[in-house]
Design a protein around this motif. Structure first.
Motif, PDB file in Angstrom:
ATOM      1  N   LYS A 337       0.855  -1.187   0.000  1.00  0.00           N
ATOM      2  CA  LYS A 337       0.000   0.000   0.000  1.00  0.00           C
ATOM      3  C   LYS A 337       0.894   1.241   0.000  1.00  0.00           C
ATOM      4  CE  LYS A 337      -0.423  -0.255   5.056  1.00  0.00           C
ATOM      5  NZ  LYS A 337      -1.357  -0.420   6.187  1.00  0.00           N
ATOM      6  N   PRO A 338       0.354   2.371  -0.415  1.00  0.00           N
ATOM      7  CA  PRO A 338       1.162   3.594  -0.450  1.00  0.00           C
ATOM      8  C   PRO A 338       1.667   3.981   0.933  1.00  0.00           C
ATOM      9  CG  PRO A 338      -0.862   3.873  -1.699  1.00  0.00           C
ATOM     10  CD  PRO A 338      -0.993   2.577  -0.965  1.00  0.00           C
ATOM     11  N   GLY A 339       2.833   4.618   0.958  1.00  0.00           N
ATOM     12  CA  GLY A 339       3.377   5.124   2.209  1.00  0.00           C
ATOM     13  C   GLY A 339       4.233   4.141   2.975  1.00  0.00           C
ATOM     14  N   MET A 340       4.408   2.927   2.469  1.00  0.00           N
ATOM     15  CA  MET A 340       5.225   1.942   3.165  1.00  0.00           C
ATOM     16  C   MET A 340       6.703   2.314   3.038  1.00  0.00           C
ATOM     17  SD  MET A 340       3.305  -1.654   2.276  1.00  0.00           S
ATOM     18  CE  MET A 340       3.854  -2.463   3.774  1.00  0.00           C
ATOM     19  N   THR A 341       7.489   1.954   4.040  1.00  0.00           N
ATOM     20  CA  THR A 341       8.908   2.274   4.043  1.00  0.00           C
ATOM     21  C   THR A 341       9.620   1.542   2.906  1.00  0.00           C
ATOM     22  OG1 THR A 341       8.847   2.529   6.443  1.00  0.00           O
ATOM     23  CG2 THR A 341      11.018   2.275   5.415  1.00  0.00           C
ATOM     24  N   GLN A 533       8.595  13.011  -0.122  1.00  0.00           N
ATOM     25  CA  GLN A 533       8.549  12.115   1.033  1.00  0.00           C
ATOM     26  C   GLN A 533       7.608  12.617   2.139  1.00  0.00           C
ATOM     27  OE1 GLN A 533      12.305  11.758   3.061  1.00  0.00           O
ATOM     28  NE2 GLN A 533      12.741  13.943   2.964  1.00  0.00           N
ATOM     29  N   ASP A 534       7.256  13.910   2.130  1.00  0.00           N
ATOM     30  CA  ASP A 534       6.392  14.445   3.186  1.00  0.00           C
ATOM     31  C   ASP A 534       4.904  14.323   2.865  1.00  0.00           C
ATOM     32  OD1 ASP A 534       6.595  16.332   1.103  1.00  0.00           O
ATOM     33  OD2 ASP A 534       6.013  17.973   2.439  1.00  0.00           O
ATOM     34  N   LEU A 535       4.578  13.826   1.673  1.00  0.00           N
ATOM     35  CA  LEU A 535       3.167  13.688   1.294  1.00  0.00           C
ATOM     36  C   LEU A 535       2.753  12.215   1.270  1.00  0.00           C
ATOM     37  CD1 LEU A 535       2.746  16.288  -1.615  1.00  0.00           C
ATOM     38  CD2 LEU A 535       2.207  16.565   0.807  1.00  0.00           C
ATOM     39  N   ASN A 536       1.467  11.986   1.494  1.00  0.00           N
ATOM     40  CA  ASN A 536       0.944  10.617   1.498  1.00  0.00           C
ATOM     41  C   ASN A 536       0.668  10.179   0.057  1.00  0.00           C
ATOM     42  OD1 ASN A 536      -0.082   8.161   2.361  1.00  0.00           O
ATOM     43  ND2 ASN A 536      -2.155   8.971   2.606  1.00  0.00           N
ATOM     44  N   VAL A 537       1.739   9.857  -0.649  1.00  0.00           N
ATOM     45  CA  VAL A 537       1.621   9.399  -2.035  1.00  0.00           C
ATOM     46  C   VAL A 537       2.307   8.043  -2.158  1.00  0.00           C
ATOM     47  CG1 VAL A 537       1.571  11.749  -2.935  1.00  0.00           C
ATOM     48  CG2 VAL A 537       3.755  10.557  -2.773  1.00  0.00           C
ATOM     49  N   GLY A 538       1.914   7.300  -3.185  1.00  0.00           N
ATOM     50  CA  GLY A 538       2.549   6.015  -3.446  1.00  0.00           C
ATOM     51  C   GLY A 538       3.762   6.200  -4.358  1.00  0.00           C
ATOM     52  N   LEU A 539       4.715   5.301  -4.257  1.00  0.00           N
ATOM     53  CA  LEU A 539       5.895   5.333  -5.122  1.00  0.00           C
ATOM     54  C   LEU A 539       6.038   3.994  -5.827  1.00  0.00           C
ATOM     55  CD1 LEU A 539       8.620   6.631  -6.102  1.00  0.00           C
ATOM     56  CD2 LEU A 539       9.680   5.458  -4.152  1.00  0.00           C
ATOM     57  N   ILE A 540       6.168   4.040  -7.130  1.00  0.00           N
ATOM     58  CA  ILE A 540       6.521   2.849  -7.901  1.00  0.00           C
ATOM     59  C   ILE A 540       7.966   3.030  -8.333  1.00  0.00           C
ATOM     60  CG2 ILE A 540       6.063   1.533 -10.005  1.00  0.00           C
ATOM     61  CD1 ILE A 540       3.132   2.134  -9.644  1.00  0.00           C
ATOM     62  N   ASP A 541       8.846   2.251  -7.738  1.00  0.00           N
ATOM     63  CA  ASP A 541      10.289   2.432  -7.895  1.00  0.00           C
ATOM     64  C   ASP A 541      10.759   1.806  -9.203  1.00  0.00           C
ATOM     65  OD1 ASP A 541      13.009   2.783  -7.598  1.00  0.00           O
ATOM     66  OD2 ASP A 541      13.038   2.194  -5.497  1.00  0.00           O
ATOM     67  N   ALA A 542      10.396   2.464 -10.310  1.00  0.00           N
ATOM     68  CA  ALA A 542      10.755   1.933 -11.628  1.00  0.00           C
ATOM     69  C   ALA A 542      12.267   1.866 -11.818  1.00  0.00           C
ATOM     70  CB  ALA A 542      10.125   2.796 -12.726  1.00  0.00           C
TER      71      ALA A 542
END
Length: 573
Positions: A337-341, A533-542
C-alpha cells in the motif's frame, strides 16, 4: 471571514443606536407636546454618544484584527481545529521556491565535487579495481546477505583516495528469470561495500558495473549545469495558409523579439523567436533535435567512449550457490500500500514477476479494480506505455477520438458499462521529440492537477524525468516542486484522492551519454523521492525494478510494464 463579520456587526450596531435616538426623540416630543424640548434632545444626544463611544472603545481590537493575517487571530486555535488547511498549506512564494531550488542544488554540488584529472590513467579503472567477497562460503542460504568489498584503483593500479564512482550492482539467475539490484555504500575514500540479498535458491551470478568513474561523474555534472542549448526546439506558427518555423528554448539568447509562454502561477516559461507578421498565439506545433554542442573537453569525452561505459568489475567471479538451508518459514508480509517504508533493494524478480521486499503483491483483477474509477496518467511516454497496456488488457475499454494526431496526442479510453475512465496527457516543456507534436493544448502537470476535483475513486499517476536529462538540474527541481505544491493543494481539497509517483527508469547506457546518461536520471530519481517524502503518495520504484530486470531501455518491455501496473492495482484496490 470572522473579522469581516465583526465589522458588519459593529456598523449595524452604530446605525441601530442612531435610529433608536431619533425615534425616541420624536416619540417623546409627540407625547409631551413640549414647546421647549431642547434639553431633552441634548440629553438623548449625550446618551447616544456615550453608547457609541463605549462600543467603539471595545471594538478597537476588532478593527486591528481586520488588518492581521488569520495566523495571528486571537481565535487561532479554534480556527486550526476547524480548518486544518490554514496550517497544512502555507503560501509558498516564487522567491521561497527559488531559495529551495538553490539549497538543493548547493547540496548536490557538495556531494559531487570537481574531480579534475591530468590524464585518463589517473581515473578509475574497472580492470585494475579489486572486488573481494567478505567471509566467503561454498554455499549460501536463501535470505543471507553477501558482502563484497571494492577497492577502486586507477589505470596505473594505484588506490583511489576518494569515492564518487557511479556503480551499478546486480545479481541474476537467467535460467530462473530472476534478478535484483545490489546496495552500494560509498565510504568516500576509494572503497565501497556492495551488499546483495540472496532472495532465491539456485546458481546466482554477481555483477558490478563501473558506469562512470568519479572523474566522469564530475564532468557530466558540470557540463549539465552549464547550458540549455544541447537540444534545439523548432516551433511552427500558423496563420491561415502560411506557416513559419522559428527557434524555441527554455532559455533563448537572441536579439530578436521573443514570444514568452509563461505559466504565471509557477513562473515557468518557454520562449520562441516571434515570426514577422504573426502573433505569439499562432504557435501550433513543436519538434526538436540535438544540437552539435558539448561542454566536455576532449579528454573528458574519452571517458564516455563505448568501451569505457558500463565496464564489468567482477569479470572473473564464479557463480554463487544458494540453498534453502531448512530455514524457518518466512512470515507472511502485509499487502502493498502507499506510504510503506522503502528498502534497498526494494524487491526482486522471480520467474519474470516482481516481488517487493517489504510487502506482498496480491493478484488483482484489473476489470473489477478499475470499475468506477477515473485514472489520470500525467507525464512522459514511459507512463503512456501504461495507457497502451490498459487498452490491450481491457477489451471493453474503447478509445475516444480527441481530434489530435501523433503519439504525443492526449489519449482517452472509457468503459461505459464499468464506468472506467483512463487518460494520458503529456507534460509541458521541455518535451523532446523529433516527430512534430501539437502544442495547442499543452500545459504543465501542476495546472492539470489543479483542474482535477479528486475524490476516493480518482487516481493520478505522475511520471517525470527522461525529457529533463539534457538540461540543468534546476529545471527538473523547479518542476517537481511545482507539481508537489499542486498535489498538496489537491490532497487539501480531496484527501481521499490517490496520487502515485512513478519514478523514471534506467535506459540505454551508451547512447548520447552527455545528454542522457543514467547518472542524470539517478540524481533526478533521488530528488523526486526526497521532495515527495512528506506527502501521502505512493511510489513505484521503476528505477530499482528496471535494474532488477536488467532492461537498459528507455521504454521497458511489456512484461516490465505489466508488473509496474500490478503494483499500481495493489495500491488502489
Amino acid at each position: 471571514m470572522f473579522s469581516i463579520f465583526v465589522f458588519i456587526c459593529f456598523v449595524w450596531l452604530c446605525v441601530c443606536v442612531c435610529v433608536f435616538c431619533i425615534v425616541s426623540c420624536r416619540i417623546l416630543i409627540m407625547k409631551t407636546r413640549m414647546t421647549n424640548y431642547k434639553p431633552l434632545l441634548v440629553l438623548l444626544f449625550l446618551l447616544a454618544s456615550w453608547i457609541t463611544f463605549t462600543v467603539f472603545q471595545n471594538a478597537t481590537k476588532l478593527w486591528t484584527a481586520l488588518n492581521l493575517p488569520i495566523s495571528l487571530h486571537p481565535w487561532n486555535f479554534i480556527t486550526k481545529a476547524s480548518w486544518p488547511e490554514a496550517s497544512f498549506h502555507p503560501v509558498i512564494s516564487a522567491a521561497d521556491t527559488e531559495l529551495r531550488i538553490k539549497a538543493i542544488v548547493e547540496k548536490l554540488d557538495q556531494q559531487i565535487p570537481p574531480r579534475p584529472f591530468a590524464h585518463v590513467n589517473t581515473t578509475t579503472s574497472a580492470a585494475h579495481s579489486t572486488a573481494t567477497v567478505l567471509n566467503p562460503r561454498h554455499t549460501y542460504c536463501r535470505g543471507d546477505q553477501l558482502d563484497v568489498l571494492l577497492e577502486a584503483r586507477d589505470h596505473l593500479g594505484r588506490r583511489k583516495q576518494y569515492g564518487g564512482d557511479f556503480l551499478r550492482a546486480r545479481m541474476s539467475s537467467p535460467a530462473l528469470e530472476a534478478g535484483a539490484s545490489g546496495k552500494v555504500t560509498d565510504f568516500n575514500n576509494g572503497t565501497y561495500l556492495v551488499s546483495f540479498t540472496l532472495f532465491w535458491e539456485g546458481q546466482v551470478s554477481l555483477s558490478l558495473l563501473l558506469i562512470h568513474p568519479s572523474e566522469g561523474v564530475s564532468a557530466l555534472w558540470r557540463a549539465r549545469n552549464q547550458g540549455y542549448d544541447r537540444v534545439i526546439f523548432t516551433g511552427q506558427f500558423a496563420n491561415g495558409t502560411s506557416q513559419v518555423n522559428t527557434d524555441c528554448a527554455l532559455v533563448l539568447n537572441s536579439s530578436a523579439e521573443l514570444c514568452q509562454y509563461l505559466d504565471a502561477q509557477d513562473q515557468e516559461a518557454f520562449y520562441c523567436v516571434r515570426p514577422q507578421y504573426m502573433p505569439c498565439a499562432a504557435l501550433t506545433h513543436m519538434h526538436s533535435k540535438n544540437k552539435d554542442v558539448s561542454y566536455l573537453s576532449k579528454q573528458e569525452k574519452s571517458l564516455f567512449e563505448r568501451s569505457n561505459v558500463g565496464v564489468e568489475i567482477m569479470e572473473n567471479f564464479n557463480v554463487i550457490s544458494v540453498s534453502k538451508c531448512n530455514k524457518e518459514t518466512v512470515p507472511v508480509k502485509e499487502k502493498c500500500k502507499p506510504g510503506m517504508t522503502s528498502t534497498v533493494p526494494s524487491g526482486h524478480v522471480w520467474k519474470n514477476t516482481w516481488n517487493p521486499a517489504s510487502c506482498n503483491l496480491a493478484t488483482v483483477e484489473m476489470n473489477k479494480c478499475l470499475r468506477g474509477k477515473s485514472v489520470y496518467l500525467l507525464g512522459d511516454s514511459t507512463v503512456r506505455q501504461w495507457m497502451e497496456h490498459f487498452k490491450r488488457s481491457i477489451r471493453t475499454l474503447k478509445s475516444v477520438d480527441m481530434h489530435e494526431s501523433g503519439k504525443l496526442q492526449h489519449q482517452l479510453a472509457v468503459d461505459l458499462d464499468r464506468n472506467i475512465n483512463i487518460q494520458w496527457q503529456k507534460h509541458g516543456y521541455p518535451l523532446i521529440g523529433s516527430i512534430t507534436y501539437s502544442v495547442k493544448e499543452i500545459e504543465y502537470i501542476a495546472r492539470a492537477i489543479d483542474r482535477i476535483g479528486g475524490e476516493k475513486n480518482t487516481v493520478i499517476v505522475i511520471s517525470l524525468g527522461q525529457h529533463f536529462r539534457p538540461f540543468p538540474i534546476d529545471v527538473f527541481i523547479r518542476r517537481v516542486l511545482n507539481v508537489h505544491k499542486a498535489v498538496q493543494r489537491l490532497l487539501l481539497r480531496s484527501p481521499d484522492t490517490m496520487v502515485i509517483i512513478k519514478a523514471e527508469n534506467i535506459r540505454e547506457m551508451h547512447n548520447d551519454v552527455e545528454r542522457f546518461s543514467d547518472f542524470h536520471g539517478y540524481i533526478q530519481y533521488l530528488a523526486i523521492k526526497d521532495i515527495f517524502q512528506d506527502l501521502n503518495v505512493g511510489l513505484i520504484d521503476a528505477w530499482d525494478i528496471t535494474i532488477a530486470y536488467g532492461t537498459n531501455n528507455v521504454h521497458p518491455p511489456e512484461h516490465v510494464v505489466r508488473n509496474q501496473v500490478n503494483i499500481f492495482l495493489n495500491y488502489i484496490c
